[in-house]
Design a protein around this motif. Structure first.
Motif, mmCIF file in Angstrom:
data_model
loop_
_atom_site.group_PDB
_atom_site.id
_atom_site.type_symbol
_atom_site.label_atom_id
_atom_site.label_comp_id
_atom_site.label_asym_id
_atom_site.label_seq_id
_atom_site.Cartn_x
_atom_site.Cartn_y
_atom_site.Cartn_z
ATOM 1 N N UNK A 1 0.869 -1.182 0.000
ATOM 2 C CA UNK A 1 0.000 0.000 0.000
ATOM 3 C C UNK A 1 0.902 1.227 0.000
ATOM 4 N N UNK A 2 0.800 2.073 -1.041
ATOM 5 C CA UNK A 2 1.718 3.211 -1.188
ATOM 6 C C UNK A 2 0.925 4.499 -1.287
ATOM 7 N N UNK A 3 1.320 5.509 -0.492
ATOM 8 C CA UNK A 3 0.669 6.821 -0.524
ATOM 9 C C UNK A 3 1.694 7.908 -0.796
ATOM 10 N N UNK A 4 1.224 8.967 -1.462
ATOM 11 C CA UNK A 4 2.130 10.072 -1.782
ATOM 12 C C UNK A 4 1.328 11.358 -1.932
ATOM 13 N N UNK A 5 1.799 12.441 -1.300
ATOM 14 C CA UNK A 5 1.154 13.753 -1.427
ATOM 15 C C UNK A 5 1.534 14.377 -2.754
ATOM 16 N N UNK A 6 0.525 14.828 -3.504
ATOM 17 C CA UNK A 6 0.789 15.389 -4.837
ATOM 18 C C UNK A 6 -0.323 16.352 -5.208
ATOM 19 N N UNK A 7 0.061 17.564 -5.586
ATOM 20 C CA UNK A 7 -0.912 18.588 -5.973
ATOM 21 C C UNK A 7 -1.072 18.579 -7.488
ATOM 22 N N UNK A 8 -2.087 17.877 -7.974
ATOM 23 C CA UNK A 8 -2.307 17.768 -9.414
ATOM 24 C C UNK A 8 -2.766 19.089 -10.032
ATOM 25 N N UNK A 9 -3.284 20.003 -9.208
ATOM 26 C CA UNK A 9 -3.823 21.263 -9.742
ATOM 27 C C UNK A 9 -2.750 22.150 -10.359
ATOM 28 N N UNK A 10 -1.495 21.975 -9.928
ATOM 29 C CA UNK A 10 -0.429 22.846 -10.436
ATOM 30 C C UNK A 10 0.429 22.125 -11.475
ATOM 31 N N UNK A 11 -0.018 20.963 -11.911
ATOM 32 C CA UNK A 11 0.795 20.143 -12.810
ATOM 33 C C UNK A 11 0.113 19.937 -14.148
ATOM 34 N N UNK A 12 0.940 19.699 -15.170
ATOM 35 C CA UNK A 12 0.415 19.414 -16.497
ATOM 36 C C UNK A 12 -0.167 18.002 -16.537
ATOM 37 N N UNK A 13 -1.023 17.757 -17.519
ATOM 38 C CA UNK A 13 -1.607 16.423 -17.669
ATOM 39 C C UNK A 13 -0.526 15.374 -17.860
ATOM 40 N N UNK A 14 0.519 15.735 -18.607
ATOM 41 C CA UNK A 14 1.612 14.795 -18.854
ATOM 42 C C UNK A 14 2.325 14.431 -17.558
ATOM 43 N N UNK A 15 2.574 15.440 -16.711
ATOM 44 C CA UNK A 15 3.273 15.187 -15.449
ATOM 45 C C UNK A 15 2.393 14.372 -14.510
ATOM 46 N N UNK A 16 1.094 14.667 -14.486
ATOM 47 C CA UNK A 16 0.167 13.894 -13.642
ATOM 48 C C UNK A 16 0.222 12.420 -14.005
ATOM 49 N N UNK A 17 0.196 12.127 -15.303
ATOM 50 C CA UNK A 17 0.254 10.736 -15.745
ATOM 51 C C UNK A 17 1.554 10.070 -15.303
ATOM 52 N N UNK A 18 2.660 10.813 -15.391
ATOM 53 C CA UNK A 18 3.950 10.241 -14.990
ATOM 54 C C UNK A 18 3.974 9.915 -13.501
ATOM 55 N N UNK A 19 3.436 10.822 -12.671
ATOM 56 C CA UNK A 19 3.439 10.598 -11.228
ATOM 57 C C UNK A 19 2.501 9.454 -10.859
#
Length: 481
Positions: free
Chosen positions: A58-76
């Motif tokens: 089970x893996x969790x990670x804090x990430x603000x998708x609102x400030x990121x491009x669609x491409x970067x969101x997919x990578x993360x």
């Protein structure tokens, strides 16, 4: 059989890539995964059923998708999936990779996208460590490459293009080769007709560049081994380029001289005459025994002679390639090769990881896993040695089937970085390909359209009209981008 089921987010290609590192197709494996994203937190749960037992992560990670491009969101998101899976799978088979769970061939591009999204260098390094699980050494390498790439990318001229000219002939085919090339002993009889067609393709390309209102900034002649051509054939090609193109904006012309046994004084003189300012002389290893094993026709003395001849002819920027992980080479043998090349003092040194043809076998044998550890030692030595000698890493890519999932890196002395190498990696400039096996990349904003030339010399000749038809479509494709 490997069966992968994903809910919430799907990245089947990347998951299969990592699954293949741990399991073979003749093993029964069920991988179930769920990804959720709420309140700026990614949670990825993985359940593997193998050998009658279950393994979880089970893996969790804090990430603000609102400030990121669609491409970067997919990578993360993708990295969260591969990380969760890999941790579960490591309870079955322990496999460590310096690049962690990072997918894709361009690690430095990940750095650039994070920096462009507003992350600081430290935050970017933290993401590499905590999300991708990249080692500190490789994180430092990726950031340094990205910083050096940025300097060259910022200097790309507006409305400029680069040209790639593929010469798909080699004296012999090396045992590890994955590039487009034909053995001269078989295909040499097609060379004259190939060159005749290439001259016509130069004419068409010049016409297209004029229609685009563009100009040529860099020219790269690769292969294969371009220096399988005669001096007279080089003269014909460069004369045609000079007569058809506006060459006033060309910053660099690179020719892969490649194999020392194909380099002659008359060929080098022609290249110098027409403004070629960068060449490669590629030993691959400085061990004669290994050269025989991999199918090379030269020995170490030929390398020294070719290098000396190139300096005598006036070439001021020379690149030399080495390969880590060649058959039966120990880390010490590779280190001696690198040390000997450094003694020659070339401006550029490129170190490749051997790319395996059958990665499925690599991951399942203790012997090949040991080789991956050896390669990591070789590349770590390279990174430190290059830094100590004043070489900067400026372009990097990874190949799917390389042992240890490792990298290829181009190092350069200050002021000698190859702009074309960065352009082809970062895809920020249109590159028009000519000749055998070339891949045109038409860049229009964030959109990239690819057009492929035929690989085989005979097919290139027989279907040449199709190549010209594809060239005619370039202005329309870019206009509609």
């Amino acid at each position: 059989m490997i069966n992968i089921i994903q809910n919430g987010y799907e990245c089947p290609y990347e998951m299969k890539l990592f699954a293949d590192m741990f399991f073979s197709e003749d093993e029964e494996v069920l991988i179930m995964q769920n990804l959720s994203y709420e309140n700026k937190k990614i949670n990825t749960y993985t359940h593997i059923v193998f050998g009658g037992r279950s393994y979880f992560e089970d893996h969790s990670f804090d990430f603000d998708a609102d400030v990121s491009s669609e491409r970067l969101i997919k990578k993360i998101f993708t990295a969260s999936c591969t990380r969760s899976f890999s941790h579960a799978a490591m309870r079955i088979r322990k496999i460590n990779f310096s690049w962690g769970v990072m997918c894709g061939i361009r690690p430095a591009k990940n750095v650039r996208e994070l920096l462009e999204a507003g992350y600081t260098k430290k935050e970017t390094a933290d993401i590499f460590k905590n999300v991708y699980e990249v080692s500190e050494e490789k994180t430092e390498l990726a950031i340094r490459v990205a910083e050096n790439e940025k300097k060259l990318l910022e200097n790309i001229g507006e409305n400029s293009v680069s040209l790639y000219i593929g010469i798909p002939f080699c004296p012999t085919r090396c045992v590890y080769c994955s590039f487009v090339s034909a053995d001269m002993r078989v295909s040499g009889r097609y060379m004259n007709e190939f060159v005749d067609k290439l001259l016509l393709e130069i004419d068409k390309t010049a016409e297209i560049i004029d229609k685009l209102g563009a100009y040529t900034e860099t020219v790269y002649i690769g292969g294969g081994t371009p220096t399988t051509l005669s001096a007279e054939q080089f003269e014909m090609i460069f004369e045609r380029l000079e007569s058809r193109l506006d060459t006033s904006g060309i910053k660099e012309i690179t020719v892969e001289a490649g194999r020392p046994d194909t380099i002659t004084e008359d060929k080098l003189s022609v290249l110098k005459k027409y403004g070629v300012n960068r060449i490669s002389i590629n030993p691959q290893t400085m061990n004669d025994e290994t050269l025989v094993k991999i199918g090379r026709s030269h020995d170490i003395e030929m390398i020294y002679r070719a290098y000396s001849l190139a300096r005598k002819t006036g070439f001021e920027v020379i690149n030399m390639d080495l390969i880590a992980g060649l058959p039966d080479e120990t880390p010490d043998m590779f280190k001696r090769s690198l040390d000997k090349v450094i003694e020659l003092d070339p401006e550029n040194i490129t170190v490749h990881s051997l790319c395996l043809k059958r990665a499925a076998r690599f991951k399942m044998t203790d012997n090949e896993l040991a080789k991956a550890e050896y390669m990591n030692e070789m590349l770590s030595y390279t990174q430190k040695r290059m830094q100590d000698e004043g070489y900067e890493p400026y372009y990097m890519y990874r190949q799917k089937n390389s042992s240890g999932n490792l990298e290829n890196v181009g190092y350069a002395k200050p002021g000698t970085m190859n702009a074309y190498n960065v352009n082809i990696m970062e895809e920020k400039q249109t590159i028009i390909a000519l000749g055998g096996g070339g891949s045109t990349k038409l860049v229009s904003g964030n959109r990239i359209e690819r057009i492929f030339n035929f690989k085989d010399p005979l097919e290139y000749i027989r279907r040449f009209d199709e190549i010209l038809d594809k060239k005619d479509k370039i202005p329309e494709i870019l206009a509609n981008g």
